[in-house]
Design a protein around this motif. Sequence first.
Motif, PDB file in Angstrom:
ATOM      1  N   ALA A  98       0.822  -1.215   0.000  1.00 18.35           N
ATOM      2  CA  ALA A  98       0.000   0.000   0.000  1.00 18.35           C
ATOM      3  C   ALA A  98       0.852   1.260   0.000  1.00 18.35           C
ATOM      4  N   GLU A  99       1.865   1.297   0.835  1.00 14.30           N
ATOM      5  CA  GLU A  99       2.716   2.491   0.917  1.00 14.30           C
ATOM      6  C   GLU A  99       3.494   2.710  -0.380  1.00 14.30           C
ATOM      7  N   GLN A 100       4.012   1.639  -0.959  1.00 10.86           N
ATOM      8  CA  GLN A 100       4.788   1.750  -2.191  1.00 10.86           C
ATOM      9  C   GLN A 100       3.909   2.184  -3.365  1.00 10.86           C
ATOM     10  N   ILE A 101       2.712   1.654  -3.448  1.00 11.23           N
ATOM     11  CA  ILE A 101       1.797   2.031  -4.531  1.00 11.23           C
ATOM     12  C   ILE A 101       1.387   3.490  -4.380  1.00 11.23           C
ATOM     13  N   THR A 102       1.112   3.901  -3.157  1.00 14.18           N
ATOM     14  CA  THR A 102       0.748   5.291  -2.903  1.00 14.18           C
ATOM     15  C   THR A 102       1.898   6.226  -3.296  1.00 14.18           C
ATOM     16  N   THR A 103       3.127   5.828  -2.999  1.00 16.04           N
ATOM     17  CA  THR A 103       4.302   6.618  -3.373  1.00 16.04           C
ATOM     18  C   THR A 103       4.417   6.716  -4.894  1.00 16.04           C
ATOM     19  N   LEU A 104       4.245   5.596  -5.587  1.00 13.82           N
ATOM     20  CA  LEU A 104       4.317   5.596  -7.049  1.00 13.82           C
ATOM     21  C   LEU A 104       3.245   6.498  -7.638  1.00 13.82           C
ATOM     22  N   GLU A 105       2.040   6.396  -7.138  1.00 15.11           N
ATOM     23  CA  GLU A 105       0.952   7.221  -7.647  1.00 15.11           C
ATOM     24  C   GLU A 105       1.198   8.702  -7.358  1.00 15.11           C
ATOM     25  N   ALA A 130      13.728   9.046 -12.092  1.00 15.42           N
ATOM     26  CA  ALA A 130      14.448   8.143 -11.185  1.00 15.42           C
ATOM     27  C   ALA A 130      13.594   7.823  -9.959  1.00 15.42           C
ATOM     28  N   ALA A 131      12.894   8.812  -9.434  1.00 14.72           N
ATOM     29  CA  ALA A 131      12.029   8.583  -8.272  1.00 14.72           C
ATOM     30  C   ALA A 131      10.877   7.645  -8.636  1.00 14.72           C
ATOM     31  N   ILE A 132      10.320   7.813  -9.819  1.00 15.68           N
ATOM     32  CA  ILE A 132       9.232   6.931 -10.263  1.00 15.68           C
ATOM     33  C   ILE A 132       9.751   5.517 -10.438  1.00 15.68           C
ATOM     34  N   GLN A 133      10.932   5.402 -10.994  1.00 11.01           N
ATOM     35  CA  GLN A 133      11.543   4.094 -11.196  1.00 11.01           C
ATOM     36  C   GLN A 133      11.787   3.404  -9.855  1.00 11.01           C
ATOM     37  N   GLN A 134      12.288   4.136  -8.881  1.00  7.87           N
ATOM     38  CA  GLN A 134      12.514   3.561  -7.558  1.00  7.87           C
ATOM     39  C   GLN A 134      11.197   3.155  -6.908  1.00  7.87           C
ATOM     40  N   ALA A 135      10.170   3.969  -7.092  1.00  7.14           N
ATOM     41  CA  ALA A 135       8.861   3.638  -6.529  1.00  7.14           C
ATOM     42  C   ALA A 135       8.303   2.374  -7.179  1.00  7.14           C
ATOM     43  N   ALA A 136       8.476   2.238  -8.494  1.00  5.10           N
ATOM     44  CA  ALA A 136       8.004   1.031  -9.196  1.00  5.10           C
ATOM     45  C   ALA A 136       8.768  -0.199  -8.719  1.00  5.10           C
ATOM     46  N   MET A 137      10.055  -0.042  -8.494  1.00  4.00           N
ATOM     47  CA  MET A 137      10.836  -1.169  -7.968  1.00  4.00           C
ATOM     48  C   MET A 137      10.373  -1.536  -6.566  1.00  4.00           C
ATOM     49  N   GLY A 138      10.022  -0.531  -5.764  1.00  4.36           N
ATOM     50  CA  GLY A 138       9.501  -0.793  -4.426  1.00  4.36           C
ATOM     51  C   GLY A 138       8.203  -1.583  -4.480  1.00  4.36           C
ATOM     52  N   VAL A 139       7.329  -1.240  -5.414  1.00  9.28           N
ATOM     53  CA  VAL A 139       6.074  -1.977  -5.576  1.00  9.28           C
ATOM     54  C   VAL A 139       6.373  -3.407  -6.004  1.00  9.28           C
ATOM     55  N   ALA A 140       7.297  -3.565  -6.962  1.00 12.92           N
ATOM     56  CA  ALA A 140       7.632  -4.904  -7.459  1.00 12.92           C
ATOM     57  C   ALA A 140       8.226  -5.776  -6.350  1.00 12.92           C
ATOM     58  N   ARG A 141       9.005  -5.174  -5.470  1.00  7.13           N
ATOM     59  CA  ARG A 141       9.584  -5.932  -4.358  1.00  7.13           C
ATOM     60  C   ARG A 141       8.511  -6.291  -3.323  1.00  7.13           C
ATOM     61  N   ALA A 142       7.637  -5.350  -3.025  1.00  6.56           N
ATOM     62  CA  ALA A 142       6.643  -5.569  -1.984  1.00  6.56           C
ATOM     63  C   ALA A 142       5.518  -6.493  -2.430  1.00  6.56           C
ATOM     64  N   LYS A 143       5.127  -6.397  -3.689  1.00  6.95           N
ATOM     65  CA  LYS A 143       4.007  -7.196  -4.211  1.00  6.95           C
ATOM     66  C   LYS A 143       4.380  -7.652  -5.616  1.00  6.95           C
ATOM     67  N   PRO A 144       5.111  -8.771  -5.733  1.00  5.82           N
ATOM     68  CA  PRO A 144       5.639  -9.204  -7.032  1.00  5.82           C
ATOM     69  C   PRO A 144       4.593  -9.379  -8.135  1.00  5.82           C
ATOM     70  N   GLY A 145       3.392  -9.787  -7.840  1.00  5.20           N
ATOM     71  CA  GLY A 145       2.398 -10.030  -8.875  1.00  5.20           C
ATOM     72  C   GLY A 145       1.556  -8.814  -9.238  1.00  5.20           C
ATOM     73  N   PHE A 146       1.843  -7.662  -8.660  1.00  9.61           N
ATOM     74  CA  PHE A 146       1.020  -6.482  -8.879  1.00  9.61           C
ATOM     75  C   PHE A 146       1.189  -5.983 -10.316  1.00  9.61           C
TER      76      PHE A 146
END
Length: 176
Positions: A98-105, A130-146
Amino acid sequence: MKKLVLSTALLLGLGAAQTAQAQAALLLGRLVGIGVSSAIGASRSAKLTPEQKAAQQQAAAQNLANQAAAERNAAGWAAPTELVMHRTPAAQLPKQAAEQITTLEAQLDACHAAMLASPTGPVCPPEQRAAIQQAAMGVARAKPGFDLHPYQQEMAYYMAEDARRQQAAAPSAPAK
């Protein structure tokens, strides 16, 4: 962990490049993959000073932007023609990410606000990418199937808008 992140980046980069949206998703998937490998390399070099790390991250972001432009030009990349903003309702956010997706959005919202604020200014500068890329990586790490595809499409639109604005701002060569 590394295999998980790399396989997620690989999945993001897969897809047929037959349509403009598929090409945009592939491009952003590659950018995320490059960012993941950069992040892994950065984690291995823990002995760097904060200044060296910042310089390394800035160089990596510039390199990503250059590679993205080269790939777009080589592939005859067509920009998405319409902006589709995808936001996950708070009630539907997965607890693990949730936190990572909110950050990406929020990062994507910042690009949208910049696009609306000025008809000629930059939409998504390299630091923001770069910030968006890091946020997307955070989402991928936290929820791999998202499913990051809607966010990739939105980012592709912002990148295309940035490119269009840069072309419009560049003076055309005088005809002889």
